[in-house]
Design a protein around this motif. Structure first.
Motif, mmCIF file in Angstrom:
data_model
loop_
_atom_site.group_PDB
_atom_site.id
_atom_site.type_symbol
_atom_site.label_atom_id
_atom_site.label_comp_id
_atom_site.label_asym_id
_atom_site.label_seq_id
_atom_site.Cartn_x
_atom_site.Cartn_y
_atom_site.Cartn_z
ATOM 1 N N HIS A 138 7.098 8.949 7.227
ATOM 2 C CA HIS A 138 5.729 8.954 7.712
ATOM 3 C C HIS A 138 5.290 7.503 7.821
ATOM 4 C CE1 HIS A 138 5.449 13.296 7.125
ATOM 5 N NE2 HIS A 138 6.093 13.100 5.993
ATOM 6 N N ARG A 139 4.582 7.214 8.844
ATOM 7 C CA ARG A 139 4.220 5.830 9.122
ATOM 8 C C ARG A 139 3.226 5.300 8.086
ATOM 9 N NH1 ARG A 139 0.729 3.585 14.173
ATOM 10 N NH2 ARG A 139 1.103 1.373 13.845
ATOM 11 N N THR A 140 3.510 4.129 7.552
ATOM 12 C CA THR A 140 2.626 3.465 6.588
ATOM 13 C C THR A 140 2.147 2.149 7.190
ATOM 14 O OG1 THR A 140 3.763 4.449 4.685
ATOM 15 C CG2 THR A 140 2.472 2.459 4.281
ATOM 16 N N ILE A 141 0.838 1.910 7.072
ATOM 17 C CA ILE A 141 0.285 0.648 7.579
ATOM 18 C C ILE A 141 -0.504 -0.048 6.470
ATOM 19 C CG2 ILE A 141 0.161 1.516 9.947
ATOM 20 C CD1 ILE A 141 -2.881 1.681 9.589
ATOM 21 N N LEU A 142 -0.461 -1.361 6.465
ATOM 22 C CA LEU A 142 -1.222 -2.141 5.491
ATOM 23 C C LEU A 142 -2.700 -2.128 5.866
ATOM 24 C CD1 LEU A 142 1.053 -5.285 5.011
ATOM 25 C CD2 LEU A 142 0.853 -3.300 3.499
ATOM 26 N N LEU A 143 -3.548 -2.061 4.846
ATOM 27 C CA LEU A 143 -4.986 -2.099 5.099
ATOM 28 C C LEU A 143 -5.466 -3.511 5.418
ATOM 29 C CD1 LEU A 143 -6.291 0.234 2.239
ATOM 30 C CD2 LEU A 143 -5.919 0.803 4.646
ATOM 31 N N TRP A 144 -4.802 -4.486 4.825
ATOM 32 C CA TRP A 144 -5.197 -5.883 4.999
ATOM 33 C C TRP A 144 -3.940 -6.683 5.368
ATOM 34 C CZ3 TRP A 144 -10.463 -6.058 3.996
ATOM 35 C CH2 TRP A 144 -10.982 -5.095 3.117
ATOM 36 N N PRO A 145 -3.512 -6.667 6.627
ATOM 37 C CA PRO A 145 -2.271 -7.343 7.021
ATOM 38 C C PRO A 145 -2.210 -8.814 6.658
ATOM 39 C CG PRO A 145 -3.096 -5.953 8.794
ATOM 40 C CD PRO A 145 -4.170 -6.004 7.764
ATOM 41 N N ASN A 146 -3.374 -9.454 6.606
ATOM 42 C CA ASN A 146 -3.413 -10.883 6.292
ATOM 43 C C ASN A 146 -3.727 -11.153 4.827
ATOM 44 O OD1 ASN A 146 -2.924 -11.588 9.030
ATOM 45 N ND2 ASN A 146 -5.080 -11.215 9.503
ATOM 46 N N GLY A 147 -3.659 -10.118 4.018
ATOM 47 C CA GLY A 147 -3.928 -10.272 2.594
ATOM 48 C C GLY A 147 -5.248 -9.633 2.203
ATOM 49 N N ALA A 148 -5.219 -8.819 1.166
ATOM 50 C CA ALA A 148 -6.427 -8.129 0.709
ATOM 51 C C ALA A 148 -7.386 -9.109 0.044
ATOM 52 C CB ALA A 148 -6.045 -7.023 -0.269
ATOM 53 N N PRO A 149 -8.692 -8.871 0.155
ATOM 54 C CA PRO A 149 -9.651 -9.759 -0.523
ATOM 55 C C PRO A 149 -9.452 -9.717 -2.024
ATOM 56 C CG PRO A 149 -10.718 -7.753 0.254
ATOM 57 C CD PRO A 149 -9.353 -7.770 0.859
ATOM 58 N N GLY A 150 -9.391 -10.876 -2.623
ATOM 59 C CA GLY A 150 -9.198 -10.952 -4.070
ATOM 60 C C GLY A 150 -7.780 -10.671 -4.514
ATOM 61 N N ILE A 153 0.394 7.853 6.920
ATOM 62 C CA ILE A 153 -0.170 8.836 7.847
ATOM 63 C C ILE A 153 0.722 10.066 7.938
ATOM 64 C CG2 ILE A 153 -1.054 9.180 10.193
ATOM 65 C CD1 ILE A 153 -1.058 6.040 10.410
ATOM 66 N N PHE A 154 0.137 11.221 7.702
ATOM 67 C CA PHE A 154 0.819 12.506 7.842
ATOM 68 C C PHE A 154 0.151 13.256 8.997
ATOM 69 C CE2 PHE A 154 1.987 11.208 3.684
ATOM 70 C CZ PHE A 154 3.122 11.912 3.308
ATOM 71 N N THR A 155 0.906 13.460 10.053
ATOM 72 C CA THR A 155 0.349 14.059 11.269
ATOM 73 C C THR A 155 0.816 15.494 11.443
ATOM 74 O OG1 THR A 155 0.412 11.863 12.287
ATOM 75 C CG2 THR A 155 0.103 13.741 13.757
ATOM 76 N N PRO A 156 -0.101 16.423 11.706
ATOM 77 C CA PRO A 156 0.307 17.814 11.925
ATOM 78 C C PRO A 156 0.943 17.978 13.298
ATOM 79 C CG PRO A 156 -2.028 17.585 12.315
ATOM 80 C CD PRO A 156 -1.546 16.248 11.811
#
Length: 303
Positions: free
Chosen positions: A31-43, A57-60
């Motif tokens: 299942h496709r996984t994507i980063l929430l903060w590609p440039n680095g998460a705050p803090g 992502i789990f798609t029906p």
């Protein structure tokens, strides 16, 4: 010699087919996984996987998809995430109802405390809504689901959505993070000493949190008339997270005239997930399905 060549060819074919089967199996379970903060998460405190929150992502099946979507927050006392029981399995269950599911991997203690998990959940809501057309979902039918401490995170998003993440932190902050509905299973709700889950509180707020922060993150006190419709399930013999958490949230929702349905089971120990192997509890996903249906969340998406 000829027999040897035939045998060798046969073994090669088996090997190729075995590899192909393995690849197909792997592909089918991916299942496709994507980063929430590609440039680095705050803090962020580093660049390890623990510092990189994401959504999977789990798609029906397209023939079943109805446009409704849910962000799932697995529990784990804000110290870990029960990804399989409270993330991937519920995602597959939702897929069976035609719902697109997003399993959240968020930052947690002891490395991270509030507001990092909240920022990650809000960011996920922003990303999902911003890509609604691309992912074939209805931005007005996006809910949130949470188990245990993940239920606290989900209810925080559901009650604190009006407090936007600053633009300097999240470039998508102009998009609403308000869920359209919530599903909470044996949730941590309060941070007050009376009936909190002390492990979750310690991991989220530290050993000696300010009273103002305790009050802010006691979500039974943050309910308003704009809090989303909510489904709650818990066992009354939960010895980890007291059932008073669910009861207090139900009372607050009811007092503010927010549609709410709650199911309390006499025997429901903490962490039962979908309760597939627990006959007394296994009815709850069907009850939740009926609730979703009653809110027209499983009807075909409008064209």
């Amino acid at each position: 010699m000829k027999s040897f060549k035939i045998l060798a060819l046969f073994l090669v074919c088996i090997g190729i087919n075995g590899i192909a089967f393995g690849q197909a199996k792997k592909s089918a379970s991916n299942h496709r996984t994507i980063l929430l903060w590609p440039n680095g998460a705050p803090g962020a405190k580093g660049t390890t996987p623990k510092d990189k929150p994401s959504i999977t992502i789990f798609t029906p099946p397209a023939s079943k998809a109805n446009g409704t979507a849910v962000l799932i927050c697995p529990g784990g006392g804000y110290a870990m995430e029960a990804m399989n029981k409270e993330g991937y399995k519920p995602a597959k269950w939702l897929n069976g109802l035609g719902v697109t599911a997003y399993v959240l991997k968020y930052r947690h203690g002891p490395r991270y405390q509030y507001p990092a998990p909240y920022w990650d959940a809000v960011r996920a809501m922003h990303i999902i809504r911003s890509r609604a057309k691309k992912w074939s979902i209805d931005p007005n039918r996006l809910g949130i689901m949470g188990f245990s401490a993940g239920g606290h995170l989900a209810s925080t998003v559901g009650t604190h959505w009006k407090h936007s993440v600053p633009l300097k932190v999240d470039s998508l902050a102009h998009i609403s993070s308000r869920p359209d509905f919530m599903i909470l299973a044996y949730p941590v709700i309060t941070m007050k000493n009376s009936f909190t889950h002390h492990g979750s509180r310690r991991m989220l707020l530290g050993t000696h949190p300010k009273p103002s922060l305790v009050n802010l993150l006691s979500n039974e006190d943050q309910v308003s008339q704009r809090t989303p419709p909510t489904f709650i399930v818990q066992g009354t013999n939960d010895h980890t997270v007291p059932v008073e958490n669910s009861i207090a949230f139900y009372k607050a929702l009811h007092a503010h005239h927010v549609p709410v349905e709650m199911h309390l089971f006499e025997k429901g120990p903490h962490g039962f997930g979908l309760a597939q192997n627990k006959p007394a509890l296994s009815i709850w996903p069907k009850l939740c399905e009926n609730w979703l249906r009653s809110h027209h969340l499983l009807s075909p998406k409008s064209r």
